[in-house]
Design an enzyme around this catalytic site. Sequence first.
Site, PDB file in Angstrom:
ATOM      1  CG  ASP A  49      10.283  -7.726  66.339  1.00 35.37           C
ATOM      2  OD1 ASP A  49      11.130  -6.844  66.546  1.00 35.37           O
ATOM      3  OD2 ASP A  49       9.109  -7.682  66.773  1.00 35.37           O
ATOM      4  CG  ASP A  53       9.620  -3.143  65.024  1.00 36.63           C
ATOM      5  OD1 ASP A  53       9.786  -4.380  64.929  1.00 36.63           O
ATOM      6  OD2 ASP A  53      10.415  -2.317  64.548  1.00 36.63           O
ATOM      7  CG  ASP A  57      15.359  -6.542  65.120  1.00 35.99           C
ATOM      8  OD1 ASP A  57      16.136  -7.465  65.446  1.00 35.99           O
ATOM      9  OD2 ASP A  57      14.294  -6.303  65.743  1.00 35.99           O
ATOM     10  CG  ASP A 228      17.233  -4.839  42.958  1.00 37.14           C
ATOM     11  OD1 ASP A 228      16.721  -5.900  43.350  1.00 37.14           O
ATOM     12  OD2 ASP A 228      16.561  -3.886  42.497  1.00 37.14           O
ATOM     13  CD  GLU A 281      16.704  -9.314  40.620  1.00 36.60           C
ATOM     14  OE1 GLU A 281      15.605  -9.860  40.760  1.00 36.60           O
ATOM     15  OE2 GLU A 281      16.891  -8.111  40.882  1.00 36.60           O
TER      16      GLU A 281
HETATM   17  C1  NOJ Z   1      14.292  -7.178  42.424  1.00 34.58           C
HETATM   18  C2  NOJ Z   1      14.073  -7.465  43.866  1.00 34.58           C
HETATM   19  O1  NOJ Z   1      14.409  -8.801  44.139  1.00 34.58           O
HETATM   20  C3  NOJ Z   1      12.629  -7.159  44.160  1.00 34.58           C
HETATM   21  O2  NOJ Z   1      12.253  -7.568  45.445  1.00 34.58           O
HETATM   22  C4  NOJ Z   1      12.415  -5.688  43.964  1.00 34.58           C
HETATM   23  O3  NOJ Z   1      11.041  -5.390  44.138  1.00 34.58           O
HETATM   24  C5  NOJ Z   1      12.839  -5.235  42.574  1.00 34.58           C
HETATM   25  N1  NOJ Z   1      14.095  -5.783  42.183  1.00 34.58           N
HETATM   26  C6  NOJ Z   1      12.961  -3.742  42.523  1.00 34.58           C
HETATM   27  O4  NOJ Z   1      14.059  -3.321  43.271  1.00 34.58           O
END
Ligand code: NOJ
Length: 544
Positions: A49, A53, A57, A228, A281
């Site tokens: 940071d 805050d 960042d 994701d 992922e």
């Molecule tokens: C996988 C991500 O790595 C995780 O952190 C997130 O909560 C979920 N997908 C939902 O987006």
Amino acid sequence: MLPPELSDRRSAISPLHEPVRGALYSPPVPQPWWKSAVIYQIYPRSFCDTTGDGVGDLEGIRRHLDHLEWLGVDALWLSPFFTSPMKDFGYDVADYCDVDPLFGTLADFDRLVEHCHARGMRLLIDWVPNHTSDQHPWFVESRSSRDNPKADWYWWRDGSPHVPPNNWVAAFTGEPAWTWDESRQQWYLHMFLAEQPDLNWWNPEVVEAMHTTLRFWLDRDVDGFRMDVVHLLGKDRALPDLPSDARRTNVAHDYPRTHELLRGIRKVLDGYPGDRMIVGEVYILDTARVATYYGRGDELHLAFNFPPLYAAWEADAWRAEVDRVVEEFDPRDAWPTWVLSNHDNPRHRSRYGSESRARAAAVLLLGLRGTPFLYAGEELGLEDALIPPEREVDPGGRDGCRAPLPWTRAPGHGWAVEEPWLPWPPQAAEHSAEAEREDQASMLHLYRRLLAARRGSSALRRGSFSWLEAPAGVLAFERRAGEERRLVLVNFEAAPAPAAVAEGLEVEVASDGAGEGRTFSGELGPDQAVVLRPAPGVAGGAAG
Ligand code: NOJ
């Protein structure tokens, strides 16, 4: 001397009769950068940071590029920094094309890309295509009526307000993946929090709008994306009930339409010069299925395969995971990935229970064939923070691994506040980057030596993989590229292990630093792992 109980164990590391499954070495044709890269994940809230805050960042990342360059990583992946109400700490995106003020501005982002590139580092960013925030203007519009232009951008279903449309459950809560919306008098689907409605990727306008968000960042020169939960994109339109045992595993969400969507996404990237890439992922804990997400070289470039992350620290468990990857990935020419820690799971230093095991695990991670992903702080050997109940903030209980990174010894550890958004990890001063950089024996120096060894060896970066026969509790394998070779030996046990090797091998890197640069003694210490190379003048040692 070995203890008597070890004396009758097979003691030599030797080639197995048949070169075990493992890709054959292919001649050095130009390879995409991401095959030989070590990729470093940054969770921006927890990195550094600079504004006071208490939340990390983009400028905090830029200021520590020295650390990352010195460490020797090739690319960074930033978890989300986009405009967000932060119900899931950024994985609930309210604007895909802007930076949340907590993290800075688009100008800060552009500067970060430029500075990474100037240092020869690539930059990947997160992309969250399965769901938006409920505050995203698309959802606000979609929920406003049943006949607005975006009415069908999300998954809306009729029904009684008391009976969800199917039996799907949401991650984190285990509650129905449906929320009743008063204004539309309908249910909407959310595979995660109610504040994260799922986008309807059957709607071509959604596809185009999301492709546009990719182009926005590709035009800003990002090198690619971590995507994701991509396995959830292409849902069966009928939204059928799932068999009860599959409800929580996500396996049942593996649906053909997703592959078609990934091919479309891939085309967007392929339209850009410069080897842009996707690591997806695929949260399906089944390696054979994960391998299908590489398509025929036209879907993901890389896919995370999580079963090894959940494997116990045992030689047999790891051998089985590696075998599965070799069996399933090689025939598809799919390049593996390896991950020990990330922002969703307890750090491996905490899971495996000791620093010596975490060190051995680092040797394994960086010795295997494939692209390794490091999670910021693992190079410092950080453990998860203990989070008192009053400081818990994550709905998924993942705060421990998201503790802030300590940069310096002094209170505040190089952050602009003394008390960041989450508590510091244990022994933050001793594990600070400052302290570890001064100590040649630290975890940080081990990671640096391992990264340097990879960088200096084409066998480690992209060579073939084959098991060697080894004593119980030890994994041994050879990496080979043409004439060049390296051996990696990992003792998973807390007792010394005999590991005689052919003459002439010296220790290039040892998890505890012992014997580096000297001929290998033929014995592994407790929890010790080593990278061995032919001694100078012996065939196979050439750097590449
Ligand atoms: C996988 C991500 O790595 C995780 O952190 C997130 O909560 C979920 N997908 C939902 O987006």
